[in-house]
Design a protein around this motif. Structure first.
Motif, PDB file in Angstrom:
ATOM      1  N   VAL A 177      12.933  39.252  36.049  1.00 42.74           N
ATOM      2  CA  VAL A 177      14.040  38.760  36.866  1.00 42.74           C
ATOM      3  C   VAL A 177      14.687  37.578  36.167  1.00 42.74           C
ATOM      4  O   VAL A 177      13.992  36.655  35.723  1.00 42.74           O
ATOM      5  N   LEU A 178      16.012  37.608  36.091  1.00 47.54           N
ATOM      6  CA  LEU A 178      16.779  36.513  35.508  1.00 47.54           C
ATOM      7  C   LEU A 178      17.819  36.056  36.512  1.00 47.54           C
ATOM      8  O   LEU A 178      18.593  36.862  37.019  1.00 47.54           O
ATOM      9  N   THR A 179      17.847  34.752  36.799  1.00 45.56           N
ATOM     10  CA  THR A 179      18.892  34.172  37.636  1.00 45.56           C
ATOM     11  C   THR A 179      19.832  33.386  36.739  1.00 45.56           C
ATOM     12  O   THR A 179      19.383  32.572  35.932  1.00 45.56           O
ATOM     13  N   SER A 199      17.795  34.207  45.850  1.00 41.43           N
ATOM     14  CA  SER A 199      17.947  35.583  45.362  1.00 41.43           C
ATOM     15  C   SER A 199      16.797  35.959  44.436  1.00 41.43           C
ATOM     16  O   SER A 199      16.219  37.046  44.560  1.00 41.43           O
ATOM     17  N   GLY A 200      16.465  35.072  43.510  1.00 45.38           N
ATOM     18  CA  GLY A 200      15.335  35.331  42.620  1.00 45.38           C
ATOM     19  C   GLY A 200      14.032  35.441  43.393  1.00 45.38           C
ATOM     20  O   GLY A 200      13.213  36.328  43.123  1.00 45.38           O
ATOM     21  N   ALA A 201      13.828  34.545  44.358  1.00 44.62           N
ATOM     22  CA  ALA A 201      12.609  34.574  45.167  1.00 44.62           C
ATOM     23  C   ALA A 201      12.504  35.881  45.956  1.00 44.62           C
ATOM     24  O   ALA A 201      11.421  36.461  46.072  1.00 44.62           O
ATOM     25  N   TYR A 202      13.637  36.335  46.484  1.00 44.84           N
ATOM     26  CA  TYR A 202      13.644  37.603  47.215  1.00 44.84           C
ATOM     27  C   TYR A 202      13.213  38.754  46.299  1.00 44.84           C
ATOM     28  O   TYR A 202      12.346  39.552  46.665  1.00 44.84           O
ATOM     29  N   VAL A 257       5.510  41.984  37.573  1.00 43.43           N
ATOM     30  CA  VAL A 257       6.574  41.061  37.165  1.00 43.43           C
ATOM     31  C   VAL A 257       6.172  40.461  35.824  1.00 43.43           C
ATOM     32  O   VAL A 257       5.167  39.768  35.717  1.00 43.43           O
ATOM     33  N   THR A 258       6.961  40.753  34.794  1.00 44.49           N
ATOM     34  CA  THR A 258       6.623  40.310  33.442  1.00 44.49           C
ATOM     35  C   THR A 258       7.315  39.012  33.055  1.00 44.49           C
ATOM     36  O   THR A 258       6.976  38.428  32.025  1.00 44.49           O
ATOM     37  N   GLY A 259       8.264  38.557  33.867  1.00 43.41           N
ATOM     38  CA  GLY A 259       8.940  37.311  33.547  1.00 43.41           C
ATOM     39  C   GLY A 259       9.957  36.941  34.609  1.00 43.41           C
ATOM     40  O   GLY A 259      10.448  37.805  35.345  1.00 43.41           O
ATOM     41  N   TYR A 260      10.232  35.647  34.679  1.00 40.34           N
ATOM     42  CA  TYR A 260      11.241  35.117  35.597  1.00 40.34           C
ATOM     43  C   TYR A 260      11.819  33.870  34.955  1.00 40.34           C
ATOM     44  O   TYR A 260      11.071  32.995  34.508  1.00 40.34           O
ATOM     45  N   ARG A 261      13.135  33.819  34.880  1.00 35.56           N
ATOM     46  CA  ARG A 261      13.802  32.657  34.297  1.00 35.56           C
ATOM     47  C   ARG A 261      15.085  32.359  35.041  1.00 35.56           C
ATOM     48  O   ARG A 261      15.691  33.251  35.632  1.00 35.56           O
ATOM     49  N   LEU A 264      17.894  37.416  28.255  1.00 37.26           N
ATOM     50  CA  LEU A 264      17.794  38.866  28.459  1.00 37.26           C
ATOM     51  C   LEU A 264      17.003  39.532  27.347  1.00 37.26           C
ATOM     52  O   LEU A 264      16.113  40.344  27.613  1.00 37.26           O
ATOM     53  N   THR A 265      17.301  39.198  26.103  1.00 33.90           N
ATOM     54  CA  THR A 265      16.590  39.845  24.999  1.00 33.90           C
ATOM     55  C   THR A 265      15.109  39.471  25.004  1.00 33.90           C
ATOM     56  O   THR A 265      14.256  40.312  24.694  1.00 33.90           O
TER      57      THR A 265
END
Length: 191
Positions: A26-28, A40-43, A55-59, A72-73
Motif C-alpha cells: 500500500v502506498l499513500t 485511507s491507508g489504514a482502511y 501486506v509486504t509494505g506500506y509507505r 512504487l518500484t
C-alpha cells in the motif's frame, strides 16, 4: 439448451483456482498525511489483513513524481499487487497518474471505467474528476485510487476485494512476456 445465468464454467474454475492470499503493498501519496492521519491507508491495511492477504509494505510519500516512482518500484519488488491512494486529481500537485501510467505494460482501462461508474452513483458528476487507473507493470498489478476514504472504500468493496486473488492468478497463469518466471533463466535462457 444452455442457460446463461452466470459466469462461464472456465471463469468460475479460475476463480476457484485463485490464491486466497495475495502479496499486497500500500502506498499513500500525500503532502499532509501521516501514519496517524492516513485513514485511507489504514482502511486498506485493515481490509487486507482481514482478508488474509500478506501486506509486504506500506509507505507514505509526498506528491512528487520522483518519490512516487521510487516508492512504487521498491514496493513492486515484493508484491503481486500495489494499491496507491492519493494524487489522482487534476490539480498541479496531482502527479500519481502520469507516474503509474509510465510504469504500466498492460493497462486495464476497465478498472478506471468501472470505478468512475461506481463513484458516479455516490458523488454524481464529480466522478469525472477521478483519474483512477489500473493495470500490469511487468509482473505486478498497480491500482491508483483517489485519496479520500470514501473513494478507497468504493474501489475496495466494489472492485478489488473479490477479484484480488483472481487478478493475481491471471497474471501468473501463463507468465508475462519478458518477465523471468520462477525456475527460468529469463528470455531465451534455459530454465
Amino acid at each position: 439448451m444452455t442457460e446463461a445465468t452466470g459466469p462461464s464454467s472456465s471463469s468460475t474454475a479460475h476463480h476457484q483456482a485463485a490464491p486466497r492470499s495475495v502479496r499486497v503493498a500500500v502506498l499513500t501519496v500525500s503532502d499532509t498525511r501521516t501514519p496517524e492521519t492516513d485513514t485511507s491507508g489504514a482502511y486498506l491495511l485493515s481490509e487486507l489483513h482481514a482478508g488474509g492477504h500478506e501486506v509486504t509494505g506500506y509507505r507514505i510519500v509526498r506528491d512528487d513524481g520522483v518519490e512516487i516512482r521510487s516508492a512504487l518500484t521498491a514496493l513492486m519488488r515484493d508484491a503481486a499487487v500495489v494499491i496507491s491512494s492519493g494524487g489522482t486529481g487534476i490539480t498541479g500537485r496531482d502527479v500519481t497518474i502520469p507516474v503509474v501510467e509510465s510504469l504500466l505494460t498492460k493497462p486495464m482501462p476497465g478498472f478506471g471505467e468501472l470505478f468512475r461508474m461506481l463513484s458516479y452513483r455516490e458523488v454524481g458528476g464529480a466522478a469525472m474528476l477521478s483519474r483512477a487507473v489500473g493495470g500490469l507493470a511487468g509482473g505486478t498489478l498497480l491500482f491508483a485510487l483517489p485519496g479520500s476514504l470514501n473513494a478507497v472504500q468504493t474501489a475496495w468493496t466494489g472492485l478489488l476485494r473479490d477479484e484480488l486473488g483472481h487478478l493475481a492468478f491471471e497474471v501468473a497463469r501463463h507468465g508475462q512476456p519478458m518477465i523471468p518466471q520462477p525456475g527460468s533463466a529469463g528470455p531465451g535462457g534455459a530454465g
